[in-house]
Design an enzyme around this catalytic site. Structure first.
Site, PDB file in Angstrom:
ATOM      1  N   SER A  15     -12.506  44.469 -37.804  1.00  0.00           N
ATOM      2  CA  SER A  15     -11.381  44.388 -38.752  1.00  0.00           C
ATOM      3  C   SER A  15     -10.405  45.541 -38.546  1.00  0.00           C
ATOM      4  O   SER A  15      -9.205  45.396 -38.787  1.00  0.00           O
ATOM      5  CB  SER A  15     -11.884  44.354 -40.195  1.00  0.00           C
ATOM      6  OG  SER A  15     -12.678  45.489 -40.494  1.00  0.00           O
ATOM      7  N   CYS A 102     -19.916  33.429 -48.449  1.00  0.00           N
ATOM      8  CA  CYS A 102     -19.082  34.611 -48.637  1.00  0.00           C
ATOM      9  C   CYS A 102     -17.681  34.363 -48.095  1.00  0.00           C
ATOM     10  O   CYS A 102     -16.680  34.730 -48.724  1.00  0.00           O
ATOM     11  CB  CYS A 102     -19.723  35.809 -47.945  1.00  0.00           C
ATOM     12  SG  CYS A 102     -18.883  37.370 -48.282  1.00  0.00           S
ATOM     13  N   CYS A 198     -25.963  41.112 -45.200  1.00  0.00           N
ATOM     14  CA  CYS A 198     -25.696  42.489 -45.610  1.00  0.00           C
ATOM     15  C   CYS A 198     -26.550  42.953 -46.787  1.00  0.00           C
ATOM     16  O   CYS A 198     -26.801  44.140 -46.928  1.00  0.00           O
ATOM     17  CB  CYS A 198     -24.213  42.659 -45.927  1.00  0.00           C
ATOM     18  SG  CYS A 198     -23.598  41.585 -47.242  1.00  0.00           S
TER      19      CYS A 198
END
Length: 357
Positions: A15, A102, A198
């Site tokens: 990212s 998600c 995660c």
């Protein structure tokens, strides 16, 4: 006025480089870190936890290096819903994929809502995938780096979401992304990959299930396909289709979990051959390259993230369901996982596996 893009910044290298590429392309870039409530988990262990306090600080540092706006928003409540869904799927004898949830609810749900509040034109992420417009439809395509490409976990994006989404890394390889980060000396240039899920440490979700639903987890029978009891398990939610280790029973040849029956709290085991199936039923469908499936279609179908797409025919089956028939038997078709349909590098659509057929 420059075109404004809100990019989800996780504090990872992907990212970070995606944000840099957007700046380089002339966009007005706004970074957003999604606070998911994992700080406590991060403090308890040295295991890498995605979206931790350290990640937030790394994302902020990269935003400062790039000279872009940066925001932190609290999505803990929405993320807790994803964790709870993950747990209840196991209780129901299914194996969930929370990354797809998600993406659907946070990265392209809450993120898009935040972008609209800022009057932004697009949202962006560091996924390895591509969006292209063809005639009147927005298409989701595989990323060029086939070792990293992530179109499978993005199958649930609808036309509105795709029309507002940019994937700056779609034509790049992971190696080139690392090289760009090092050339820019970004804080995240050497950061390791985050783990698959995660909120699950060391890929062991058992303690999470015990914490949330311990009173629903009780011992039960391990059976063969003929119904003979071979042993006892300590909780059916601790097993998944295709599992070989930790069965608690010994044979002269390997045995695998071939089915889970939550009604009987039973785990069914069999041979490697018993894992093979030629079909499945899927529901909760999302179509991308077509408006709707009206006739049988030949596709390449992928039944989990690391599965090699297999030739199959997908056909309408009742209301909002499809039947998928594979040309060759596939191993470990698993309820709760996504099945995604491809036409070469283009995602036709996908859905959630209900059962083997």
């Amino acid at each position: 006025m420059n075109t404004k893009v809100v990019i989800a910044m996780s504090g990872g290298v992907d990212s970070s480089v995606a944000a840099h590429l957007l700046v380089e392309q002339g966009y007005e870039v706004v970074g957003l870190f999604m606070r998911l409530g994992l700080e406590k988990l991060d403090a308890m262990t040295k295991t890498k936890v995605c979206c931790s306090l350290e990640d937030a600080n790394d994302a902020r540092t990269v935003a400062e290096q790039l000279g872009i706006q940066f925001h932190v928003l609290n999505f803990k409540e929405a993320f807790d819903h994803i964790i709870d869904h993950f747990c209840t799927e196991y209780l129901n004898g299914r194996t969930p994929n929370p990354c797809i949830m998600c993406n659907q609810e946070l990265k392209f749900g809450k993120l898009l809502n935040f972008a609209k509040m800022l009057n932004a034109d697009f949202v962006a992420t560091g996924h390895y995938a591509k969006v292209e417009k063809h005639n009147d439809r927005f298409l989701l395509k595989k990323g060029d780096d086939l070792n990293k490409e992530q179109s499978y976990v993005l199958f649930s994006l609808n036309q509105e979401q795709l029309s507002k989404t940019l994937f700056p890394l779609g034509t790049l390889t992971k190696e080139s992304v690392r090289r760009i980060a090092k050339d820019l000396n970004l804080k995240t240039k050497d950061k390791p990959e985050s783990q698959d899920i995660c909120f699950v440490l060391d890929n062991n979700y058992h303690s999470l299930l015990y914490e949330r639903y311990g009173n629903h987890i009780i011992p039960g029978p391990i059976k063969d396909r003929q119904g003979n009891i071979l042993g006892e398990h300590q909780g059916a939610p601790f097993f998944t289709i295709g599992q070989r280790k930790g069965l608690g029973v010994a044979f002269g040849s390997p045995r695998y979990v071939v089915d889970i029956n939550p009604r009987e709290n039973a785990v069914i085991i069999g041979t490697d051959k018993d894992l093979e199936e030629t079909g499945l039923i899927a529901s909760s469908l999302n179509w991308i390259s077509v408006q709707q499936l009206e006739l049988p279609m030949e596709v390449q179908a992928k039944i989990r993230y690391h599965h090699m797409p297999a030739h199959a025919t997908v056909s309408p089956f009742g209301t909002d369901k499809v039947r998928v028939h594979f040309n060759e038997p596939q191993k470990a078709i698993t309820p709760g996982q996504a099945v995604v349909f491809y036409d070469n590098d283009t995602v036709v659509g996908g859905g959630w596996i209900d059962r083997k057929d």
